[in-house]
Design a protein around this motif. Structure first.
Motif, PDB file in Angstrom:
ATOM      1  N   ARG A   8       1.156  -1.108   0.212  1.00 34.31           N
ATOM      2  CA  ARG A   8       0.266   0.183   0.017  1.00 34.31           C
ATOM      3  C   ARG A   8       1.085   1.761  -0.228  1.00 34.31           C
ATOM      4  NH1 ARG A   8      -4.527   1.519   4.284  1.00 34.31           N
ATOM      5  NH2 ARG A   8      -5.422  -0.455   3.261  1.00 34.31           N
ATOM      6  N   LEU A   9       1.778   1.439   0.285  1.00 30.30           N
ATOM      7  CA  LEU A   9       2.833   2.256   0.958  1.00 30.30           C
ATOM      8  C   LEU A   9       3.877   2.298  -0.005  1.00 30.30           C
ATOM      9  CD1 LEU A   9       3.380   2.191   4.969  1.00 30.30           C
ATOM     10  CD2 LEU A   9       1.607   3.663   4.013  1.00 30.30           C
ATOM     11  N   ARG A  10       4.186   1.404  -1.254  1.00 32.23           N
ATOM     12  CA  ARG A  10       4.832   1.110  -1.906  1.00 32.23           C
ATOM     13  C   ARG A  10       6.169   1.496  -1.884  1.00 32.23           C
ATOM     14  NH1 ARG A  10       1.610   4.602  -6.928  1.00 32.23           N
ATOM     15  NH2 ARG A  10       0.113   3.461  -6.771  1.00 32.23           N
ATOM     16  N   VAL A  11       6.475   0.593  -0.620  1.00 29.45           N
ATOM     17  CA  VAL A  11       8.252   0.952  -0.040  1.00 29.45           C
ATOM     18  C   VAL A  11       8.440  -0.553   0.156  1.00 29.45           C
ATOM     19  CG1 VAL A  11       8.321   3.115   1.073  1.00 29.45           C
ATOM     20  CG2 VAL A  11       7.530   0.948   2.195  1.00 29.45           C
ATOM     21  N   GLY A  12       9.842  -0.914   0.674  1.00 27.17           N
ATOM     22  CA  GLY A  12       9.782  -2.143   0.877  1.00 27.17           C
ATOM     23  C   GLY A  12       9.055  -3.234   2.261  1.00 27.17           C
ATOM     24  N   GLN A  13       9.176  -4.065   2.540  1.00 26.18           N
ATOM     25  CA  GLN A  13       8.631  -4.697   3.529  1.00 26.18           C
ATOM     26  C   GLN A  13       9.732  -4.246   5.006  1.00 26.18           C
ATOM     27  OE1 GLN A  13       6.914  -8.408   3.396  1.00 26.18           O
ATOM     28  NE2 GLN A  13       6.960  -8.668   5.829  1.00 26.18           N
ATOM     29  N   PRO A  14      11.383  -4.819   4.289  1.00 22.03           N
ATOM     30  CA  PRO A  14      12.303  -4.564   5.355  1.00 22.03           C
ATOM     31  C   PRO A  14      11.820  -2.870   6.701  1.00 22.03           C
ATOM     32  CG  PRO A  14      13.049  -6.015   3.687  1.00 22.03           C
ATOM     33  CD  PRO A  14      12.061  -4.919   3.153  1.00 22.03           C
ATOM     34  N   THR A  15      11.754  -1.808   5.484  1.00 22.48           N
ATOM     35  CA  THR A  15      11.623  -0.878   5.878  1.00 22.48           C
ATOM     36  C   THR A  15      10.319  -0.511   6.808  1.00 22.48           C
ATOM     37  OG1 THR A  15      12.568   0.821   3.249  1.00 22.48           O
ATOM     38  CG2 THR A  15      11.697   1.968   4.632  1.00 22.48           C
ATOM     39  N   VAL A  16       9.214  -1.276   6.480  1.00 25.76           N
ATOM     40  CA  VAL A  16       8.426  -1.228   7.557  1.00 25.76           C
ATOM     41  C   VAL A  16       8.386  -1.696   8.650  1.00 25.76           C
ATOM     42  CG1 VAL A  16       6.006  -1.489   8.053  1.00 25.76           C
ATOM     43  CG2 VAL A  16       6.098  -1.432   5.506  1.00 25.76           C
ATOM     44  N   SER A  17       9.380  -3.071   8.932  1.00 28.00           N
ATOM     45  CA  SER A  17       9.854  -3.303  10.151  1.00 28.00           C
ATOM     46  C   SER A  17      10.705  -2.513  10.313  1.00 28.00           C
ATOM     47  CB  SER A  17      10.019  -4.254   9.756  1.00 28.00           C
ATOM     48  OG  SER A  17       9.256  -5.483   8.807  1.00 28.00           O
ATOM     49  N   ARG A  18      11.220  -1.818  10.114  1.00 25.68           N
ATOM     50  CA  ARG A  18      11.980  -1.112  10.627  1.00 25.68           C
ATOM     51  C   ARG A  18      11.760   0.311  11.549  1.00 25.68           C
ATOM     52  NH1 ARG A  18      14.158   3.304   8.117  1.00 25.68           N
ATOM     53  NH2 ARG A  18      13.893   2.962   6.039  1.00 25.68           N
ATOM     54  N   ARG A  19      10.865   0.878  10.270  1.00 28.26           N
ATOM     55  CA  ARG A  19      10.005   2.414  10.522  1.00 28.26           C
ATOM     56  C   ARG A  19       9.144   1.434  12.042  1.00 28.26           C
ATOM     57  NH1 ARG A  19       7.351   4.733   5.481  1.00 28.26           N
ATOM     58  NH2 ARG A  19       6.410   5.648   7.572  1.00 28.26           N
ATOM     59  N   LEU A  20       8.403   0.783  11.640  1.00 26.21           N
ATOM     60  CA  LEU A  20       7.856   0.428  13.572  1.00 26.21           C
ATOM     61  C   LEU A  20       8.576   0.141  14.623  1.00 26.21           C
ATOM     62  CD1 LEU A  20       4.929  -0.090  14.067  1.00 26.21           C
ATOM     63  CD2 LEU A  20       5.232  -2.787  13.380  1.00 26.21           C
ATOM     64  N   ALA A  21       9.750  -0.588  13.971  1.00 23.07           N
ATOM     65  CA  ALA A  21      10.190  -0.190  15.273  1.00 23.07           C
ATOM     66  C   ALA A  21      10.680   0.657  15.989  1.00 23.07           C
ATOM     67  CB  ALA A  21      11.655  -1.630  15.194  1.00 23.07           C
ATOM     68  N   ALA A  22      11.056   1.709  14.891  1.00 22.27           N
ATOM     69  CA  ALA A  22      11.234   3.064  15.545  1.00 22.27           C
ATOM     70  C   ALA A  22      10.378   3.729  16.021  1.00 22.27           C
ATOM     71  CB  ALA A  22      12.239   4.164  14.895  1.00 22.27           C
ATOM     72  N   LEU A  23       8.757   3.375  15.620  1.00 21.23           N
ATOM     73  CA  LEU A  23       7.391   4.335  16.598  1.00 21.23           C
ATOM     74  C   LEU A  23       7.491   2.899  17.743  1.00 21.23           C
ATOM     75  CD1 LEU A  23       5.369   6.353  15.843  1.00 21.23           C
ATOM     76  CD2 LEU A  23       4.123   3.815  14.931  1.00 21.23           C
ATOM     77  N   GLU A  24       7.653   1.840  17.424  1.00 16.06           N
ATOM     78  CA  GLU A  24       7.103   1.623  18.551  1.00 16.06           C
ATOM     79  C   GLU A  24       8.453   1.687  20.077  1.00 16.06           C
ATOM     80  OE1 GLU A  24       4.932  -3.085  17.686  1.00 16.06           O
ATOM     81  OE2 GLU A  24       7.328  -2.960  17.651  1.00 16.06           O
ATOM     82  N   TYR A  25       9.421   1.919  19.469  1.00  8.79           N
ATOM     83  CA  TYR A  25      10.870   2.104  21.151  1.00  8.79           C
ATOM     84  C   TYR A  25      10.147   4.117  21.450  1.00  8.79           C
ATOM     85  CZ  TYR A  25      15.329   3.821  22.754  1.00  8.79           C
ATOM     86  OH  TYR A  25      16.120   4.026  23.444  1.00  8.79           O
ATOM     87  N   ALA A  26       9.512   4.638  20.415  1.00 12.22           N
ATOM     88  CA  ALA A  26       9.439   5.831  20.409  1.00 12.22           C
ATOM     89  C   ALA A  26       8.474   6.016  21.493  1.00 12.22           C
ATOM     90  CB  ALA A  26       9.038   7.286  20.066  1.00 12.22           C
ATOM     91  N   VAL A  27       7.003   5.207  21.150  1.00 12.82           N
ATOM     92  CA  VAL A  27       6.119   5.244  22.246  1.00 12.82           C
ATOM     93  C   VAL A  27       6.152   3.744  23.582  1.00 12.82           C
ATOM     94  CG1 VAL A  27       3.984   3.980  22.090  1.00 12.82           C
ATOM     95  CG2 VAL A  27       4.002   4.864  20.196  1.00 12.82           C
ATOM     96  N   GLY A  28       7.140   3.176  23.272  1.00 15.02           N
ATOM     97  CA  GLY A  28       7.789   2.577  25.018  1.00 15.02           C
ATOM     98  C   GLY A  28       6.872   1.741  24.966  1.00 15.02           C
ATOM     99  N   ALA A  29       6.139   1.209  23.726  1.00 18.61           N
ATOM    100  CA  ALA A  29       5.197  -0.104  23.502  1.00 18.61           C
ATOM    101  C   ALA A  29       4.620  -1.310  22.583  1.00 18.61           C
ATOM    102  CB  ALA A  29       3.461   0.203  24.005  1.00 18.61           C
ATOM    103  N   LYS A  30       4.895  -2.154  22.607  1.00 16.84           N
ATOM    104  CA  LYS A  30       4.555  -2.733  21.525  1.00 16.84           C
ATOM    105  C   LYS A  30       2.945  -2.645  20.704  1.00 16.84           C
ATOM    106  CE  LYS A  30       8.106  -5.760  20.572  1.00 16.84           C
ATOM    107  NZ  LYS A  30       8.545  -4.885  19.363  1.00 16.84           N
ATOM    108  N   LEU A  31       2.718  -2.565  18.937  1.00 19.47           N
ATOM    109  CA  LEU A  31       1.982  -2.056  19.108  1.00 19.47           C
ATOM    110  C   LEU A  31       1.036  -3.427  18.376  1.00 19.47           C
ATOM    111  CD1 LEU A  31       2.826   1.587  17.627  1.00 19.47           C
ATOM    112  CD2 LEU A  31       1.367   1.392  19.754  1.00 19.47           C
ATOM    113  N   PHE A  32       1.859  -3.914  17.791  1.00 19.34           N
ATOM    114  CA  PHE A  32       1.311  -5.525  17.141  1.00 19.34           C
ATOM    115  C   PHE A  32       2.114  -6.278  17.384  1.00 19.34           C
ATOM    116  CE2 PHE A  32       0.738  -1.665  14.043  1.00 19.34           C
ATOM    117  CZ  PHE A  32      -0.417  -2.213  13.618  1.00 19.34           C
ATOM    118  N   ARG A  33       1.261  -7.194  17.109  1.00 21.63           N
ATOM    119  CA  ARG A  33       1.634  -8.658  17.759  1.00 21.63           C
ATOM    120  C   ARG A  33       1.907  -9.479  16.578  1.00 21.63           C
ATOM    121  NH1 ARG A  33      -2.683  -8.269  21.505  1.00 21.63           N
ATOM    122  NH2 ARG A  33      -4.229  -9.599  20.049  1.00 21.63           N
ATOM    123  N   ARG A  34       2.581 -10.283  16.072  1.00 21.26           N
ATOM    124  CA  ARG A  34       3.212 -10.683  14.661  1.00 21.26           C
ATOM    125  C   ARG A  34       3.316 -12.153  14.996  1.00 21.26           C
ATOM    126  NH1 ARG A  34       8.310  -7.769  13.102  1.00 21.26           N
ATOM    127  NH2 ARG A  34       8.415  -5.490  14.106  1.00 21.26           N
ATOM    128  N   GLY A  35       1.949 -13.069  13.909  1.00 18.73           N
ATOM    129  CA  GLY A  35       2.355 -14.286  13.810  1.00 18.73           C
ATOM    130  C   GLY A  35       1.470 -14.157  12.764  1.00 18.73           C
TER     131      GLY A  35
END
Length: 296
Positions: A26-53
């Motif tokens: 949807r965002l027209r980026v690579g999946q590693p980019t999504v994972s990296r940016r989400l990890a940075a967001l979760e670090y900033a928020v101080g909480a996990k936002l998703f459970r991966r399964g």
């Protein structure tokens, strides 16, 4: 802590698609980019936002709390974008129109040539999809839909009553009884995950033990099967002047679809999008063509 719109958009894409790969598409980026940016967001928020399964990404309690604010942020981002573009004084640039695969193929593609001849500075991007783009967020500028909108921020510019036609190849028609019933037809229909997309539910409701002869999850494959004489399909017939049905060698059967013989087609856009000259001009050209179709 500030959450940027880009971070909110990333979070929302994962939440709404349910997977990192779909969000990346949807965002027209690579999946590693999504994972990296989400990890940075979760670090900033101080909480996990998703459970991966194995079934994808599911929201955590912390993630659930962010969904509605992120959606509101997306809507306001769309409004801000349209407000900035409304200052453009000439109808030039890209206009994105979303519609079903059939309408995109049969109507919007040849309509694009008409737009180009009228306004060489305008370009159309046709989003051929069975899913609804969020016009309020600016995922598309205009939409042709079978369902009207109840969203106060959107407006319906035109409504056309559509005759739903049963189409077959000429070769198949010659093999059928003179006046076939719905039950006598081999049907070409959607395969999973699109089995809930029309005309499947409608045919299931009026044909006992409905079992299509051929299915696919791709519209062009379905169309090719109908052209090859594999079976029949149902399409909303918009009698526009760009029609190529004759060239595709498809013909309509005289057959009763009962309560599904007619439907409606609505041209919809965000109210604020009409302040953008290029969107307003394409909407006017679409209305003109739909008015022509109504009179045919």
């Amino acid at each position: 802590m500030d959450i940027s719109w880009e971070d909110a958009r990333l979070f929302l894409a994962i939440a709404e698609t349910g997977s990192f790969s779909a969000a990346a598409k949807r965002l027209r980026v690579g999946q590693p980019t999504v994972s990296r940016r989400l990890a940075a967001l979760e670090y900033a928020v101080g909480a996990k936002l998703f459970r991966r399964g194995v079934e994808g990404a599911a929201l955590t309690a912390a993630g659930e709390r962010l969904v509605m604010p992120a959606r509101k942020m997306a809507e306001w981002a769309g409004e801000l974008h349209r407000a900035a573009e409304s200052s453009d004084s000439s109808p030039r640039g890209l206009v994105r129109v979303t519609a079903s695969p059939f309408l995109s193929f049969d109507f919007l593609a040849p309509f694009a040539s008409h737009v180009a001849s009228k306004h060489p500075g305008l370009r159309l991007e046709v989003q051929s999809t069975i899913q609804y783009a969020d016009l309020g967020r600016g995922e598309a500028d205009l939409a042709l839909r079978t369902q009207c909108t109840r969203n106060a921020d959107l407006t319906c510019l035109f409504t056309l009553e559509v005759h739903n036609a049963v189409l077959v190849s000429r070769a198949l028609k010659e093999k059928l009884p003179r006046r076939p019933t719905l039950q006598q037809l081999p049907w070409v229909a959607w395969a999973p995950p699109y089995e809930a997309v029309p005309p499947n539910p409608q045919l299931e409701s009026i044909i006992p033990n409905f079992s299509p002869a051929f299915t696919s999850d791709n519209y062009l494959v379905l169309l090719s099967a109908v052209e090859a004489g594999v079976g029949a399909t149902v399409c909303g017939h918009v009698p526009h002047r760009f029609s190529t049905r004759r060239e595709r060698n498809l013909v309509e059967l005289d057959i009763d679809l009962g309560p599904y013989a007619k439907s409606e087609l609505h041209l919809i856009c965000a109210k604020s999008a009409l302040d953008i000259p290029r969107v307003r001009r394409v909407s006017e050209l679409l209305v003109q063509e739909l008015e022509r179709a109504r009179k045919r």
